[in-house]
Design an enzyme around this catalytic site. Structure first.
Site, PDB file in Angstrom:
ATOM      1  N   HIS A  78       0.817  -1.224   0.000  1.00  0.00           N
ATOM      2  CA  HIS A  78       0.000   0.000   0.000  1.00  0.00           C
ATOM      3  C   HIS A  78       0.846   1.268   0.000  1.00  0.00           C
ATOM      4  O   HIS A  78       0.343   2.346  -0.278  1.00  0.00           O
ATOM      5  CB  HIS A  78      -1.042  -0.016   1.136  1.00  0.00           C
ATOM      6  CG  HIS A  78      -0.530   0.387   2.482  1.00  0.00           C
ATOM      7  ND1 HIS A  78      -0.155  -0.525   3.448  1.00  0.00           N
ATOM      8  CD2 HIS A  78      -0.348   1.606   3.029  1.00  0.00           C
ATOM      9  CE1 HIS A  78       0.234   0.139   4.522  1.00  0.00           C
ATOM     10  NE2 HIS A  78       0.131   1.428   4.304  1.00  0.00           N
ATOM     11  N   SER A  82       4.207   2.560   8.022  1.00  0.00           N
ATOM     12  CA  SER A  82       3.867   1.466   7.113  1.00  0.00           C
ATOM     13  C   SER A  82       5.050   0.958   6.318  1.00  0.00           C
ATOM     14  O   SER A  82       5.899   1.736   5.879  1.00  0.00           O
ATOM     15  CB  SER A  82       2.803   1.915   6.124  1.00  0.00           C
ATOM     16  OG  SER A  82       1.550   1.785   6.718  1.00  0.00           O
ATOM     17  N   GLY A  83       5.061  -0.353   6.124  1.00  0.00           N
ATOM     18  CA  GLY A  83       6.124  -0.983   5.357  1.00  0.00           C
ATOM     19  C   GLY A  83       7.341  -1.263   6.205  1.00  0.00           C
ATOM     20  O   GLY A  83       8.190  -2.066   5.839  1.00  0.00           O
TER      21      GLY A  83
HETATM   22  N1  ARG Z   1      -1.355   2.194   7.113  1.00  0.00           N
HETATM   23  C1  ARG Z   1      -0.486   2.984   7.894  1.00  0.00           C
HETATM   24  C2  ARG Z   1       0.544   3.665   7.010  1.00  0.00           C
HETATM   25  O1  ARG Z   1       0.326   3.754   5.834  1.00  0.00           O
HETATM   26  C3  ARG Z   1       0.118   2.240   9.031  1.00  0.00           C
HETATM   27  C4  ARG Z   1      -0.868   2.032  10.066  1.00  0.00           C
HETATM   28  C5  ARG Z   1      -0.415   1.258  11.209  1.00  0.00           C
HETATM   29  N2  ARG Z   1      -1.418   1.478  12.150  1.00  0.00           N
HETATM   30  C6  ARG Z   1      -1.456   0.948  13.356  1.00  0.00           C
HETATM   31  N3  ARG Z   1      -2.409   1.300  14.152  1.00  0.00           N
HETATM   32  N4  ARG Z   1      -0.530   0.116  13.733  1.00  0.00           N
HETATM   33  O2  ARG Z   1       1.513   4.233   7.480  1.00  0.00           O
END
Ligand code: ARG
Length: 358
Positions: free
Chosen positions: A88, A240-241
């Site tokens: 993503h 993320s990632g």
């Molecule tokens: N989807 C998020 C990003 O793009 C990361 C989210 C992680 N969230 C969590 N509550 N651990 O950075």
């Protein structure tokens, strides 16, 4: 007269109470300062503790500002030329003007390695040669949320190996895994210019898939939950990632990739990570890396640690190797009794939970 005495007494009482309350507040404050700082929570760290940690930053032509202001995701260096991230992070939902809108273009981003403070310069800044993501990535459900960034030049930073099946014991249920990144320090809040880390215990799949947690949004074959059901410490937007790794002190291995969560650090909404340390994702990553290396003319590098095949989810064999032999007959004896038990297990790092029934 009597009331006067009572007044004095009660004033003393009030002062004593006040002192007691103040003391409790001091104790509470020290206790919260000692708690693993709240990524959200956690504490600041250095790149030396997480040398494989990468920052994905938008190219200056795409977004103004310094590397901290342009950072949008994390990643992990798994070969000298390949950074593993979340699909993503590189998946582009808006089709570009040329209709090539399924992923970011290599010149949309740079990769920063070997740097603790993003705005501070130093370390390595890489141009990108190629971007890919898992062919089974489902943007609607976040299943197989795995992406790849091929660097134009090799990195000199230490890379991280993905946990193999023999290493599953390192991150079993309850293991204090570590997540790191420059992401939000509160839900909806700003990221951190300095790298942060947090200890987040692995949560049971059975817990994560209960309706009170993620229910059917959690897929145990490709996801793993880590964090605290009481909330307070978690990864967040911008992380993320990035890597979920086994704790410092032991052999460091990559076990998960920051994928999603409902909000950040909320109660009953722990972080969900791509389950990189088990099949099918672990094998998919090894296969995809092999293919990328072949197509880009890169030397092959092994990305998985020890062991092939499935993660062995069955609990290790345990035994009580020392303990009292006799049951105490009377209540009185039981109340006074002290007993010592020694537990042993077939796997190192096993944690025990027990209760005593008399
Ligand atoms: N989807 C998020 C990003 O793009 C990361 C989210 C992680 N969230 C969590 N509550 N651990 O950075």
């Amino acid at each position: 007269m009597l009331t006067d005495v009572w007044f004095v007494r009660s004033r003393r009482l009030a002062i004593a109470l006040l002192i007691a309350v103040a003391w409790m507040l001091v104790v509470a404050a020290t206790a919260s300062a000692d708690r693993p700082p709240r990524i959200v929570g956690g504490n600041t760290t250095t790149i030396a503790q997480h040398p494989w940690q990468a920052a994905l930053v938008f190219d200056p032509a795409k977004k103004p500002g310094n590397d901290f202001q342009r950072q949008f995701c994390g990643g992990s260096l798994i070969t000298t030329r390949i950074v593993l991230t979340a699909a993503h992070c590189v998946f582009d939902t808006d089709p570009g003007p040329l209709g090539l809108g399924t992923k970011l273009d290599p010149d949309d981003l740079d990769v920063v390695l070997g740097r603790t403070q993003l705005s501070g310069g130093g370390g390595e800044e890489h141009d990108v040669q190629r971007i890919e993501f898992h062919s089974g990535y489902n943007p609607a459900t976040a299943e197989k949320d795995v992406g790849y960034v091929v660097l134009q030049a090799p990195s000199a930073q230490q890379r991280i190996t993905i946990a193999g099946s023999d290493e599953f014991g390192l991150w079993r249920l309850g293991a204090r895994t570590v997540v790191s990144g420059w992401g939000g320090t509160s839900e909806g809040g700003l990221g951190s210019d300095v790298l942060k880390e947090a200890v987040v215990p692995i949560i049971a799949d059975a817990t994560c898939e209960t309706p009170g947690v993620y229910g059917t949004a959690f897929f145990r074959t490709t996801m793993v939950c880590a964090g605290f059901l009481e909330g307070g410490t978690d990864s967040c937007q911008g992380d993320s990632g990035g890597p979920l790794t086994t704790p410092a002190g032991g052999p460091r291995r990559l076990v998960g990739l920051v994928s999603f969560g409902e909000g950040c650090a909320r109660a009953n909404r722990p972080g969900v990570y791509s389950r990189a340390g088990c099949p099918p994702l672990r094998d998919d990553v090894a296969g995809d890396v092999f293919q990328l290396e072949a197509q880009e003319g890169l030397a092959h590098e092994n990305v998985v640690g020890s062991g092939r095949g499935p993660c062995d989810e069955t609990a290790p064999e345990t035994a009580i190797s020392k303990g009292p032999k006799k049951k105490l007959r009377t209540r009185k004896k039981r109340r006074r009794a002290k007993a010592k038990f020694v537990f042993s297990a077939s796997e190192p790092g096993t944690r025990f939970e027990c209760s005593v029934d008399g």
